[in-house]
Design an enzyme around this catalytic site. Structure first.
Site, short mmCIF file in Angstrom:
data_model
loop_
_atom_site.label_atom_id
_atom_site.label_comp_id
_atom_site.label_asym_id
_atom_site.label_seq_id
_atom_site.Cartn_x
_atom_site.Cartn_y
_atom_site.Cartn_z
N GLY A 136 0.83 -1.20 0.00
CA GLY A 136 0.00 0.00 0.00
C GLY A 136 0.86 1.24 0.00
O GLY A 136 2.00 1.22 0.48
N GLN A 162 2.69 9.90 1.40
CA GLN A 162 4.05 9.35 1.43
C GLN A 162 4.91 9.80 0.25
O GLN A 162 6.13 9.67 0.29
CB GLN A 162 3.99 7.81 1.45
CG GLN A 162 3.42 7.25 2.72
CD GLN A 162 3.32 5.74 2.64
OE1 GLN A 162 2.34 5.21 2.15
NE2 GLN A 162 4.33 5.05 3.11
N CYS A 188 5.93 -0.37 6.93
CA CYS A 188 5.53 0.81 6.14
C CYS A 188 6.71 1.21 5.27
O CYS A 188 7.86 1.21 5.73
CB CYS A 188 5.17 1.95 7.10
SG CYS A 188 4.73 3.47 6.27
N LEU A 189 6.44 1.57 4.02
CA LEU A 189 7.51 1.97 3.11
C LEU A 189 8.22 3.23 3.60
O LEU A 189 9.36 3.49 3.23
CB LEU A 189 6.97 2.18 1.69
CG LEU A 189 6.46 0.91 0.99
CD1 LEU A 189 5.84 1.26 -0.37
CD2 LEU A 189 7.57 -0.11 0.82
N HIS A 198 -4.29 1.45 7.81
CA HIS A 198 -2.92 1.97 7.83
C HIS A 198 -2.76 3.13 6.84
O HIS A 198 -2.25 4.20 7.19
CB HIS A 198 -1.96 0.82 7.49
CG HIS A 198 -0.52 1.21 7.38
ND1 HIS A 198 0.45 0.74 8.24
CD2 HIS A 198 0.12 2.03 6.50
CE1 HIS A 198 1.63 1.26 7.89
NE2 HIS A 198 1.46 2.04 6.84
N GLU A 199 -3.27 2.92 5.61
CA GLU A 199 -3.12 3.96 4.58
C GLU A 199 -3.99 5.18 4.88
O GLU A 199 -3.58 6.32 4.63
CB GLU A 199 -3.45 3.40 3.19
CG GLU A 199 -2.60 2.22 2.73
CD GLU A 199 -1.10 2.43 2.87
OE1 GLU A 199 -0.63 3.58 2.81
OE2 GLU A 199 -0.40 1.43 3.07
N HIS A 230 -2.30 7.49 7.13
CA HIS A 230 -1.33 8.38 6.45
C HIS A 230 -2.02 9.67 6.00
O HIS A 230 -1.44 10.75 6.05
CB HIS A 230 -0.73 7.69 5.23
CG HIS A 230 0.43 6.78 5.53
ND1 HIS A 230 1.57 7.21 6.15
CD2 HIS A 230 0.61 5.45 5.28
CE1 HIS A 230 2.42 6.19 6.26
NE2 HIS A 230 1.86 5.11 5.76
NI NI Z 1 2.64 3.18 5.59
#
Ligand code: NI
Length: 172
Positions: free
Chosen positions: A46, A51, A92-93, A134-135, A138
């Site tokens: 995701g 991000q 998480c990226l 989670h997304e 963000h």
């Molecule tokens: Ni993330």
């Protein structure tokens, strides 16, 4: 298409609150294509627009085994969420090299627009439900590490700041 730069925690731009996407136009479709490419390249499930330093309510996900079922979610609205909670080990990226346990709703129902402006409903469970929450976090400027203990969060922050400084030096 182009690969986008993913912001790394604790970059303060990750704490910005995203605005709704006003027009689902060519600019948004290009952004969507670039975000999907960036997510696959980074081997993530995701990616939220926040991000990649675009502060609009848009995210892409793919929790399929073959990584060939991208899901585009624009202006997500939570319709319902279960009282039942589940704990998962999340990564998480924007927080490379770390993961941590986070409690989420086991099931969540959302409404959203896709990249051509059609409204969709989605009843998500398991990994997809976790990923959506989670997304969506963000998009309100929240990184999952905020759910961890101050000790663990501090360790992650220190390590990532150190790595970022070393990367700057290497590039100098
Ligand atoms: Ni993330």
């Amino acid at each position: 298409m182009a690969l986008l730069n993913i912001l790394t925690y604790p970059d303060p731009r990750l704490n910005k609150v995203a605005k709704p996407v006003a027009n689902i136009d060519a600019r948004i479709r290009t952004l969507v294509a670039d975000m999907i490419e960036t997510m696959y390249e980074a081997k993530g499930v995701g990616l939220a627009a926040t991000q990649v330093d675009v502060h609009e309510r848009l995210l892409v996900m793919d929790v399929s085994e073959e990584h060939d079922e991208p899901l585009v979610v624009i202006n997500p609205r939570v319709v319902w969420q279960s009282e039942e909670m589940v704990v998962n080990d999340e990564g998480c990226l924007s927080v490379p090299g770390f993961s941590g346990d986070v409690e989420r709703h086991a099931e969540i129902h959302i409404e959203f627009e896709n990249e051509i402006g059609d409204t969709h409903k989605l009843e998500a469970t398991e990994l997809l439900a976790v990923c959506i929450q989670h997304e969506m976090d963000h998009l309100i400027g929240k990184v999952y590490v905020e759910y961890l203990s101050p000790l663990k969060r501090g360790r992650i922050k220190t390590k990532l700041i150190k790595e970022a400084k070393e990367a700057l030096k290497d590039n100098a």
